[in-house]
Design an enzyme around this catalytic site. Structure first.
Site, PDB file in Angstrom:
ATOM      1  N   GLY A 246       0.775  -1.202   0.154  1.00 63.18           N
ATOM      2  CA  GLY A 246      -0.005  -0.037   0.205  1.00 63.18           C
ATOM      3  C   GLY A 246       0.614   0.793  -0.179  1.00 63.18           C
TER       4      GLY A 246
ATOM      5  N   GLN B 157       0.968   4.145   1.861  1.00 65.10           N
ATOM      6  CA  GLN B 157       1.538   3.981   3.486  1.00 65.10           C
ATOM      7  C   GLN B 157       2.614   2.465   3.937  1.00 65.10           C
ATOM      8  OE1 GLN B 157       2.890   6.417   5.012  1.00 65.10           O
ATOM      9  NE2 GLN B 157       2.295   8.071   3.136  1.00 65.10           N
ATOM     10  N   SER B 158       2.981   1.392   3.410  1.00 63.23           N
ATOM     11  CA  SER B 158       3.994   0.338   3.489  1.00 63.23           C
ATOM     12  C   SER B 158       4.884   0.117   4.269  1.00 63.23           C
ATOM     13  CB  SER B 158       3.421  -0.456   2.350  1.00 63.23           C
ATOM     14  OG  SER B 158       4.651  -1.462   2.727  1.00 63.23           O
ATOM     15  N   ASN B 159       4.558  -0.027   5.297  1.00 64.55           N
ATOM     16  CA  ASN B 159       5.534   0.036   6.297  1.00 64.55           C
ATOM     17  C   ASN B 159       6.412  -0.718   5.948  1.00 64.55           C
ATOM     18  OD1 ASN B 159       4.665   1.373   8.835  1.00 64.55           O
ATOM     19  ND2 ASN B 159       2.789   0.445   8.887  1.00 64.55           N
TER      20      ASN B 159
ATOM     21  N   CYS C 125       7.545  -1.810   2.456  1.00 64.84           N
ATOM     22  CA  CYS C 125       8.309  -1.035   1.681  1.00 64.84           C
ATOM     23  C   CYS C 125       9.018  -0.472   1.978  1.00 64.84           C
ATOM     24  CB  CYS C 125       7.097  -0.684   0.455  1.00 64.84           C
ATOM     25  SG  CYS C 125       6.088  -1.396  -0.384  1.00 64.84           S
TER      26      CYS C 125
END
Ligand SMILES: *Cc1c(COP(=O)(O)O)cnc(C)c1O
Length: 374
Positions: A92, A94-96, A98
């Site tokens: 997503g 706001q992927s942590n 990534c």
């Protein structure tokens, strides 16, 4: 096991109770600041005699923080062993995961390509610098945006492969890490965390009955439940899912557990409850208010997408079914995600208050200089 110095790669040897799992990773990169602390967490409103403790996996690092670090210790070792010169991952906007992958890649001198899912109206616009994006873009990760519709239609695996083929045709050697780092190799991250918890609880003279954790892609709960079952811990793992439904996660974690030839059934070793609320990464005002109350009461800031929702539904369940939790020693795993809070500032604004202009009388005398106070 000797983990070696920060950012070094060492041969991996599994806990004695996990040697029958297959495959066993060859190497581990030392990326996380571990062991992370475990401390008492006096949340208001616990049932009688219920003791709540918290494991601070939000403190595995600064830019490289949260639960994804534990999976990346194994995934990055594999990427380097396979001769990769860059990594691809997907999540997503706001992927942590990534963000953590991008930081780990840069530490190890690899390029990073992130496929980030956003809304159709934003897919061809600059993604901005909020939260996780600020870190990703400061360190120069390559961001490739896809719409939610494309993502749903094509799927994360196909999208990863598409970018992989493109990079190969340009002479690159990419390594693809799946959503959330959740494959059987990534599962070792939380098997290893159980070894850590086993040692810590022995040192602290504690015996946990239950482990509570948020679930987003399933890798953490697969490792925790498998490890807890096989080790001396034997704590029941309760997962609170923040996307998809519990049945999806029983099946997905079954695949991860089967991938390690454990012979266990996910339904025997995990209890999964729905904590999705309005939907993935969407919050009600009550959830945000709850996170704020906990922060004020205990100094611990939960994240809005995962641990905040897990704790919110846990406390609701404790009120509705106190008998299930009374007299228990519970370990809540704080999985990180603080940067995701920056995406919620507008929604949080009205909950804050407690500010005013400091009143200073016109005639108030000036006191100057450092040192005069002593
Ligand atoms: C990814 C994530 C989770 C969920 O972990 P999974 O292993 O993907 O289920 C929980 N909390 C935070 C902060 C995360 O970033």
């Amino acid at each position: 096991m000797d983990r070696g110095l920060f950012l070094s790669k060492v041969p991996y040897s599994p806990p004695s109770w996990a040697t029958h799992l297959d495959p066993i990773p060859c190497d581990i990169y030392s990326l996380g600041q571990v062991p992370t602390p475990i401390h008492k967490w006096n949340l208001p409103g616990l049932p009688k005699n219920t003791e709540l403790w918290i494991k601070r996996d939000d403190l595995t690092g600064m830019q490289l923080s949260g639960n994804k670090v534990r999976k990346l210790e194994f995934l990055m070792a594999d990427a380097v062993a396979k001769g990769a010169d860059c990594v691809i991952t997907i999540g997503g906007i706001q992927s942590n995961h990534c963000r953590a992958t991008a930081v780990a890649a840069k530490y190890l001198n690899l390029d990073c390509f992130l496929i980030l899912r956003t809304s159709k109206v934003l897919v061809d616009k600059d993604p901005g610098l909020t939260g996780n994006l600020l870190v990703e873009r400061l360190i120069g990760a390559n961001v490739e945006l896809v719409s939610k519709e494309e993502y749903a239609k094509i799927g994360s695996v196909a999208l990863g492969n598409l970018l992989k083929e493109r990079l190969i045709s340009k002479g690159r050697r990419p390594y693809v890490i799946p959503v959330g780092g959740s494959n059987s190799l990534g599962t070792w991250g939380y098997i290893e965390a159980i070894r850590e918890i086993e040692q810590q609880s022995q040192q602290m003279g504690l015996c946990f009955d239950d482990i509570v954790v948020a679930c987003g892609s399933g890798g953490s709960i697969a490792g925790l439940s498998l490890g807890s079952w096989l080790s001396t811990l034997k704590a029941k793992v309760h997962a609170f899912s923040v996307c998809d439904d519990p049945n999806y996660f029983y099946d997905y974690t079954q695949g991860l557990i089967d991938g390690l030839q454990s012979g266990l059934s996910s339904r025997d070793v995990i209890d999964i409850q729905d904590a999705k609320g309005l939907g993935y990464a969407m919050n009600t005002t009550e959830e945000l208010q709850f996170i704020k109350e906990i922060a004020e009461a205990t100094g611990v800031i939960l994240d809005p997408v995962y641990s905040g929702k897990a704790a919110y539904v846990l406390l609701k369940d404790m009120k509705q079914n106190p008998a299930k939790w009374e007299g228990k020693k519970i370990l809540f795993i704080h999985t990180g995600g603080l940067l995701g809070m920056y995406d919620k500032v507008e929604q949080l604004q009205s909950l804050m208050g407690k500010w005013q202009k400091l009143v200073v009388e016109e005639s108030f005398p000036r006191i100057d200089g450092i040192g005069k106070m002593f």
